[in-house]
Design a protein around this motif. Sequence first.
Motif, PDB file in Angstrom:
ATOM      1  N   GLY A  63      29.765 -20.610  60.432  1.00 53.86           N
ATOM      2  CA  GLY A  63      29.690 -21.072  61.806  1.00 53.86           C
ATOM      3  C   GLY A  63      31.011 -21.461  62.425  1.00 53.86           C
ATOM      4  O   GLY A  63      31.057 -21.889  63.577  1.00 53.86           O
ATOM      5  N   ASN A 116      30.805  -7.417  63.146  1.00 53.12           N
ATOM      6  CA  ASN A 116      31.504  -7.582  64.415  1.00 53.12           C
ATOM      7  C   ASN A 116      32.621  -6.546  64.528  1.00 53.12           C
ATOM      8  O   ASN A 116      33.794  -6.827  64.287  1.00 53.12           O
ATOM      9  CB  ASN A 116      32.076  -8.999  64.534  1.00 53.12           C
ATOM     10  CG  ASN A 116      32.810  -9.212  65.848  1.00 53.12           C
ATOM     11  OD1 ASN A 116      32.601  -8.483  66.815  1.00 53.12           O
ATOM     12  ND2 ASN A 116      33.689 -10.202  65.878  1.00 53.12           N
ATOM     13  N   ASP A 148      33.789 -13.376  65.768  1.00 51.72           N
ATOM     14  CA  ASP A 148      32.580 -14.197  65.775  1.00 51.72           C
ATOM     15  C   ASP A 148      32.758 -15.367  64.808  1.00 51.72           C
ATOM     16  O   ASP A 148      33.498 -15.255  63.815  1.00 51.72           O
ATOM     17  CB  ASP A 148      31.372 -13.396  65.276  1.00 51.72           C
ATOM     18  CG  ASP A 148      30.852 -12.395  66.292  1.00 51.72           C
ATOM     19  OD1 ASP A 148      31.210 -12.509  67.488  1.00 51.72           O
ATOM     20  OD2 ASP A 148      30.078 -11.507  65.881  1.00 51.72           O
ATOM     21  N   PRO A 149      32.053 -16.477  65.025  1.00 52.22           N
ATOM     22  CA  PRO A 149      31.991 -17.503  63.983  1.00 52.22           C
ATOM     23  C   PRO A 149      31.463 -16.894  62.688  1.00 52.22           C
ATOM     24  O   PRO A 149      30.572 -16.039  62.715  1.00 52.22           O
ATOM     25  CB  PRO A 149      31.017 -18.530  64.566  1.00 52.22           C
ATOM     26  CG  PRO A 149      31.098 -18.336  66.045  1.00 52.22           C
ATOM     27  CD  PRO A 149      31.305 -16.859  66.237  1.00 52.22           C
ATOM     28  N   SER A 150      32.000 -17.307  61.586  1.00 52.86           N
ATOM     29  CA  SER A 150      31.639 -16.718  60.288  1.00 52.86           C
ATOM     30  C   SER A 150      30.139 -16.798  60.037  1.00 52.86           C
ATOM     31  O   SER A 150      29.520 -17.859  60.186  1.00 52.86           O
ATOM     32  CB  SER A 150      32.380 -17.434  59.164  1.00 52.86           C
ATOM     33  OG  SER A 150      33.759 -17.149  59.225  1.00 52.86           O
ATOM     34  N   ARG A 152      27.744 -15.222  61.721  1.00 50.00           N
ATOM     35  CA  ARG A 152      26.847 -15.054  62.876  1.00 50.00           C
ATOM     36  C   ARG A 152      26.014 -13.785  62.750  1.00 50.00           C
ATOM     37  O   ARG A 152      24.828 -13.776  63.069  1.00 50.00           O
ATOM     38  CB  ARG A 152      27.657 -15.035  64.174  1.00 50.00           C
ATOM     39  CG  ARG A 152      26.818 -14.637  65.391  1.00 50.00           C
ATOM     40  CD  ARG A 152      27.544 -14.836  66.687  1.00 50.00           C
ATOM     41  NE  ARG A 152      27.681 -16.250  67.010  1.00 50.00           N
ATOM     42  CZ  ARG A 152      28.304 -16.704  68.099  1.00 50.00           C
ATOM     43  NH1 ARG A 152      28.878 -15.848  68.935  1.00 50.00           N
ATOM     44  NH2 ARG A 152      28.371 -17.990  68.339  1.00 50.00           N
ATOM     45  N   ARG A 153      26.652 -12.691  62.292  1.00 51.27           N
ATOM     46  CA  ARG A 153      25.903 -11.434  62.140  1.00 51.27           C
ATOM     47  C   ARG A 153      25.324 -11.420  60.725  1.00 51.27           C
ATOM     48  O   ARG A 153      25.991 -11.051  59.749  1.00 51.27           O
ATOM     49  CB  ARG A 153      26.807 -10.243  62.417  1.00 51.27           C
ATOM     50  CG  ARG A 153      27.424 -10.347  63.800  1.00 51.27           C
ATOM     51  CD  ARG A 153      27.778  -9.035  64.411  1.00 51.27           C
ATOM     52  NE  ARG A 153      28.502  -9.254  65.663  1.00 51.27           N
ATOM     53  CZ  ARG A 153      28.753  -8.330  66.570  1.00 51.27           C
ATOM     54  NH1 ARG A 153      28.340  -7.091  66.375  1.00 51.27           N
ATOM     55  NH2 ARG A 153      29.425  -8.614  67.671  1.00 51.27           N
ATOM     56  N   THR A 154      24.097 -11.829  60.641  1.00 49.36           N
ATOM     57  CA  THR A 154      23.492 -12.095  59.343  1.00 49.36           C
ATOM     58  C   THR A 154      23.327 -10.848  58.480  1.00 49.36           C
ATOM     59  O   THR A 154      23.164 -10.949  57.265  1.00 49.36           O
ATOM     60  CB  THR A 154      22.120 -12.773  59.522  1.00 49.36           C
ATOM     61  OG1 THR A 154      21.293 -11.939  60.362  1.00 49.36           O
ATOM     62  CG2 THR A 154      22.277 -14.130  60.193  1.00 49.36           C
ATOM     63  N   ASP A 164      30.956 -10.772  56.183  1.00 43.35           N
ATOM     64  CA  ASP A 164      31.973 -10.319  57.150  1.00 43.35           C
ATOM     65  C   ASP A 164      33.164  -9.598  56.500  1.00 43.35           C
ATOM     66  O   ASP A 164      34.306  -9.747  56.948  1.00 43.35           O
ATOM     67  CB  ASP A 164      32.505 -11.491  57.985  1.00 43.35           C
ATOM     68  CG  ASP A 164      31.449 -12.124  58.879  1.00 43.35           C
ATOM     69  OD1 ASP A 164      30.496 -11.408  59.265  1.00 43.35           O
ATOM     70  OD2 ASP A 164      31.574 -13.326  59.184  1.00 43.35           O
ATOM     71  N   ASN A 168      35.173  -8.331  62.336  1.00 41.04           N
ATOM     72  CA  ASN A 168      35.648  -9.697  62.565  1.00 41.04           C
ATOM     73  C   ASN A 168      37.175  -9.728  62.503  1.00 41.04           C
ATOM     74  O   ASN A 168      37.810  -9.128  63.358  1.00 41.04           O
ATOM     75  CB  ASN A 168      34.973 -10.686  61.626  1.00 41.04           C
ATOM     76  CG  ASN A 168      34.407 -11.880  62.402  1.00 41.04           C
ATOM     77  OD1 ASN A 168      34.083 -11.752  63.573  1.00 41.04           O
ATOM     78  ND2 ASN A 168      34.287 -13.016  61.761  1.00 41.04           N
TER      79      ASN A 168
END
Length: 228
Positions: A63, A116, A148-150, A152-154, A164, A168
């Motif tokens: 996050g 990301n 993106d916050p770490s 976020r893309r699950t 990630d 990213n």
Amino acid sequence: MLLPSLLSCGEPGPADETDEARHTTALSDSPSPTTSLHAACPTDMVAVAGFCMDRYEAPNQPGVAPLAMQTAKDAADFCAARKKRMCTEAEWVRACQGPAKLPYPYGTSYQRSRCNDDKVWKVPSWSTLATWPSAAAQAEAKRLYQADPSGRRTGCVSAEGVVDLTGNVAEWVVRSFPNAKNYDHVMKGCYWSGCYGGSPPGCSFVNPAHPGSFRTYEAGFRCCLTPS
């Protein structure tokens, strides 16, 4: 947000990256991590084939926006302060491919936006970035930043749970394989606007174009550890 300092990089182009496909068997086939390896890795790291890797890009917090504008020395210093070290290129490839040697951390085929890697590229002012850490350079790096916050893309997670790895921020690693430049460090994983030259962000792609002293707005890292 901590961002990288830059020299002149130029616009993305095919010459900035090379295909590492012939090297994707970087680490030998290894069995799944043993219970003892899982126990030896800190809780914020993932056990992968004999080593531990940070689950998220630095600062390795879910996050939280990953660091960018980093050099390889920044990475080495950050990791050492936490009794860790930089990951090697071979370790990064192994973590990305998983035990099944997948071409992408999440499977056998490329899925745009799963990680990301779908942001529209913004034209950087390299002359401004080169004045880092001036206020103008920090403002320019902030304008360019699209990570993106770490976590976020699950769906952007490897078989063993590393998050990630592609997209990213690009990740500095210690070079394991020969390339056209043979600098001590390379960047892996591409970044939020994909790969230079247009290749899909995958496990084998590498950016060997710059020495580890190079600062660029999209460069970050994560740490590794050899358990004792």
